[in-house]
Design a protein around this motif. Structure first.
Motif, PDB file in Angstrom:
ATOM      1  N   SER A  68     -27.044  27.778  18.104  1.00 36.83           N
ATOM      2  CA  SER A  68     -27.724  26.639  18.866  1.00 36.83           C
ATOM      3  C   SER A  68     -29.297  26.601  18.949  1.00 36.83           C
ATOM      4  O   SER A  68     -29.844  27.564  18.937  1.00 36.83           O
ATOM      5  N   ILE A  69     -29.821  25.286  19.122  1.00 33.66           N
ATOM      6  CA  ILE A  69     -31.215  25.237  19.264  1.00 33.66           C
ATOM      7  C   ILE A  69     -31.729  24.710  20.500  1.00 33.66           C
ATOM      8  O   ILE A  69     -31.220  23.936  21.155  1.00 33.66           O
ATOM      9  N   TYR A  70     -32.613  25.584  21.325  1.00 35.61           N
ATOM     10  CA  TYR A  70     -33.211  24.958  22.698  1.00 35.61           C
ATOM     11  C   TYR A  70     -34.633  24.472  22.160  1.00 35.61           C
ATOM     12  O   TYR A  70     -35.402  25.029  21.935  1.00 35.61           O
ATOM     13  N   ALA A  71     -34.836  23.271  22.314  1.00 34.01           N
ATOM     14  CA  ALA A  71     -36.074  22.670  22.126  1.00 34.01           C
ATOM     15  C   ALA A  71     -36.611  22.064  23.081  1.00 34.01           C
ATOM     16  O   ALA A  71     -36.095  21.359  23.855  1.00 34.01           O
ATOM     17  N   SER A  72     -38.084  22.191  23.194  1.00 32.64           N
ATOM     18  CA  SER A  72     -38.904  21.364  24.421  1.00 32.64           C
ATOM     19  C   SER A  72     -38.938  19.952  24.309  1.00 32.64           C
ATOM     20  O   SER A  72     -38.765  19.452  25.295  1.00 32.64           O
ATOM     21  N   GLY A  73     -38.689  19.459  23.118  1.00 33.87           N
ATOM     22  CA  GLY A  73     -38.744  18.066  22.837  1.00 33.87           C
ATOM     23  C   GLY A  73     -37.464  17.688  21.851  1.00 33.87           C
ATOM     24  O   GLY A  73     -37.016  18.659  21.251  1.00 33.87           O
ATOM     25  N   HIS A  74     -37.165  16.484  21.874  1.00 33.55           N
ATOM     26  CA  HIS A  74     -35.952  16.075  21.205  1.00 33.55           C
ATOM     27  C   HIS A  74     -36.441  15.931  19.619  1.00 33.55           C
ATOM     28  O   HIS A  74     -37.284  15.768  19.503  1.00 33.55           O
ATOM     29  N   PRO A  75     -35.540  16.806  18.838  1.00 32.06           N
ATOM     30  CA  PRO A  75     -35.933  16.992  17.605  1.00 32.06           C
ATOM     31  C   PRO A  75     -35.829  15.541  16.989  1.00 32.06           C
ATOM     32  O   PRO A  75     -35.453  14.705  16.891  1.00 32.06           O
ATOM     33  N   CYS A  76     -37.363  15.673  15.970  1.00 29.49           N
ATOM     34  CA  CYS A  76     -37.589  14.686  14.960  1.00 29.49           C
ATOM     35  C   CYS A  76     -36.534  14.302  13.953  1.00 29.49           C
ATOM     36  O   CYS A  76     -35.672  15.499  13.881  1.00 29.49           O
ATOM     37  N   PRO A  77     -36.625  13.357  13.106  1.00 29.71           N
ATOM     38  CA  PRO A  77     -35.344  13.341  12.112  1.00 29.71           C
ATOM     39  C   PRO A  77     -35.500  14.506  11.156  1.00 29.71           C
ATOM     40  O   PRO A  77     -34.334  15.049  10.669  1.00 29.71           O
TER      41      PRO A  77
END
Length: 146
Positions: A68-77
């Motif tokens: 799983s990935i935890y990203a500070s912002g919604h991932p770009c395309p």
């Protein structure tokens, strides 16, 4: 999730863009990454991509199955495509494109130009509240004391 946001904040303080990511398998952190576009001059060095690169090298395996990935912002395309194409289990994020837009950091226009929609979602994508406001990460609002 909070680690991804803390990485993003630390990167911003160093002159980078305010994005961080954590690649995990269950509760185990596999790798982390921050957005290195400014330092590297490479437009593909988004936080998620850096975490993916570090994690797959560490594991000597290009598959993201079970991760799983935890990203500070919604991932770009680009980042979302890499996650989907390589079998990531799920995505968690703290701030969406609406949060980032006032600071010029939204990827919504990229989704629109590519004519991509997030419904239905290509994999589970879940927003998690970290107790941090977008203005604290992207703007001038004071960062909360630890």
């Amino acid at each position: 999730m909070r680690l991804a946001v803390d990485l993003a904040h630390a990167n911003r303080l160093k002159g980078g863009r305010p994005f961080g990511a954590v690649l995990a398998q269950g509760n185990e952190i596999i790798a982390t990454g921050v957005n290195e576009i400014i330092a590297s001059h490479d437009p593909s060095t988004h936080a998620e991509m850096q975490a993916i690169r570090a994690g797959t090298q560490k594991r000597a395996n290009p598959s993201l199955a079970g991760l799983s990935i935890y990203a500070s912002g919604h991932p770009c395309p680009m980042c979302l495509a890499a996650l989907v194409m390589n079998g990531a289990e799920q995505v968690f994020f703290a701030f969406d494109n609406q949060d980032a837009a006032p600071y010029g950091l939204s990827s919504e226009s990229s989704y629109q130009r590519l004519r991509l929609s997030l419904t239905p979602q290509p994999l589970p994508i879940t927003r998690i509240d970290t107790g941090i406001h977008a203005a604290q990460l992207y703007g001038d609002e004071a960062w909360p004391a630890a």
